[in-house]
Design an enzyme around this catalytic site. Structure first.
Site, PDB file in Angstrom:
ATOM      1  N   GLU A  77     -42.435   0.465  -8.421  1.00 18.39           N
ATOM      2  CA  GLU A  77     -43.680   0.358  -9.170  1.00 18.39           C
ATOM      3  C   GLU A  77     -43.838  -0.991  -9.862  1.00 18.39           C
ATOM      4  OE1 GLU A  77     -46.389   2.750 -10.016  1.00 18.39           O
ATOM      5  OE2 GLU A  77     -45.664   3.303  -8.024  1.00 18.39           O
ATOM      6  N   ASP A  98     -59.319  -2.227 -10.674  1.00 11.04           N
ATOM      7  CA  ASP A  98     -59.191  -1.410  -9.475  1.00 11.04           C
ATOM      8  C   ASP A  98     -59.984  -0.111  -9.571  1.00 11.04           C
ATOM      9  OD1 ASP A  98     -57.741  -0.097 -11.385  1.00 11.04           O
ATOM     10  OD2 ASP A  98     -55.965   0.233 -10.155  1.00 11.04           O
ATOM     11  N   THR A 140     -54.273   0.485 -16.790  1.00  9.40           N
ATOM     12  CA  THR A 140     -53.087   1.120 -16.235  1.00  9.40           C
ATOM     13  C   THR A 140     -51.947   0.814 -17.178  1.00  9.40           C
ATOM     14  OG1 THR A 140     -53.845   0.895 -13.952  1.00  9.40           O
ATOM     15  CG2 THR A 140     -51.484   1.123 -14.291  1.00  9.40           C
TER      16      THR A 140
END
Length: 307
Positions: free
Chosen positions: A85, A101, A106
């Site tokens: 990740e 995105d 995030t």
């Protein structure tokens, strides 16, 4: 379990998995919907019953004969997923970024996002435990964003600094661990146990797939990949199929899914993520089903040692 409550990311606004811009590897995560109270209670019950493998401190109460019996692989699995990740085995609790995105901010160890509902779950639970915290004032906005799957950050001024500040609190880090366990690890462990996948490497492969593909029913979700593997292999390890061969078949199907997902919106970023599968395949080729440490993985051209 949670499958009908969290539709596939392909049905969400914004398309496919998120991509981290710099530096480090491409970043991907399954997009989860707004978390309903009943789902949280159910997954919490599973967490208490089965134990969690995502927390770096380790789980307790793991059933004998399961993928984590005999020794604690929680830390190893967590570090491996963190490499995939974030390009580092160090768990990234303080990470926060707007990746442009379609998912807003995030943040955290599992890439919780403001448009998806899972970040709200983290902040909501933390605020219930620590009412006077830097993130508490954002709860109403986070609820509105999750309810509409909105990627807007216009009403989140100061949020990144607040998240990083909260990440210094061990209680906030523990909440991130718990939510990661509930959303990703418990469903992956349930599938591992049901299909006789008993090795730490097998558990790690299912957990990482849960993080990237999601645990919902759908053509690209973890449950469907397991079903397709069983169909292709003529059964699962629970039916007597050799686990190494089953894992190889599972990883082949996962790679094919990444290269040709059901939604064209995900094809570019998923195609770039096959390094995750290559790294797991390399561990399988080396016969390291027990994830004996130290070992090195190189999904993004920057080798990382775990151990």
């Amino acid at each position: 379990m949670r499958r009908t409550l969290f539709p596939s990311r392909e049905t969400r606004p914004g398309g496919g998995p998120r991509r981290r811009r710099a530096p480090g590897p491409t970043r991907f995560l399954a997009v989860l919907g707004a978390v309903l109270t009943g789902a949280v209670l159910l997954t919490a019950a599973l967490f208490l019953l089965l134990g969690g493998a995502g927390s770096p401190g380790g789980a307790t109460g793991t059933p004998a004969g399961s993928a984590t019996s005999g020794r604690d692989v929680d830390r190893v699995v967590g570090q491996l997923v963190s490499v995939f990740e974030n390009g580092t085995p160090e768990i990234q609790y303080a990470y926060v970024e707007d990746l442009d995105d379609g998912r807003g901010y995030t943040a955290g160890r599992a890439g919780f996002c403001t448009a998806c509902g899972d970040l709200l779950t983290v902040v909501d639970r933390y605020t219930a435990q620590v009412p006077d915290n830097a993130l508490a004032g954002y709860v109403p906005t986070l609820k509105a964003l999750a309810a509409s799957f909105s990627d807007s950050t216009s009403d989140l001024d100061g949020f990144p600094d607040a998240w990083r500040s909260a990440a210094a609190d061990p209680e906030f880090r523990q909440v991130q661990d718990e939510v990661t366990d509930e959303l990703y690890v418990a469903p992956a462990r349930t599938l591992a146990d049901a299909n006789g996948v008993s090795s730490p490497l097998g558990l790690a492969a299912l957990v990482d797939t849960a993080v990237q593909h999601g645990t919902q029913d759908g053509p690209d979700g973890l449950p469907d990949l397991v079903r397709r593997t069983n169909a292709d292999m003529g059964g699962s390890p629970a039916d007597g199929i050799d686990e190494s061969e089953w894992l190889r078949g599972f990883l082949d199907i996962r790679r094919a899914t990444l290269e040709n997902p059901s939604s064209s919106a995900t094809s570019e970023v998923w195609g770039e993520s096959v390094g995750r599968v290559d790294a797991l395949d390399a561990l399988l080729d080396a016969g390291n089903l027990d994830l004996d440490t130290p070992f090195t993985v190189d999904p993004w051209g920057d080798p990382q040692t775990i151990g």
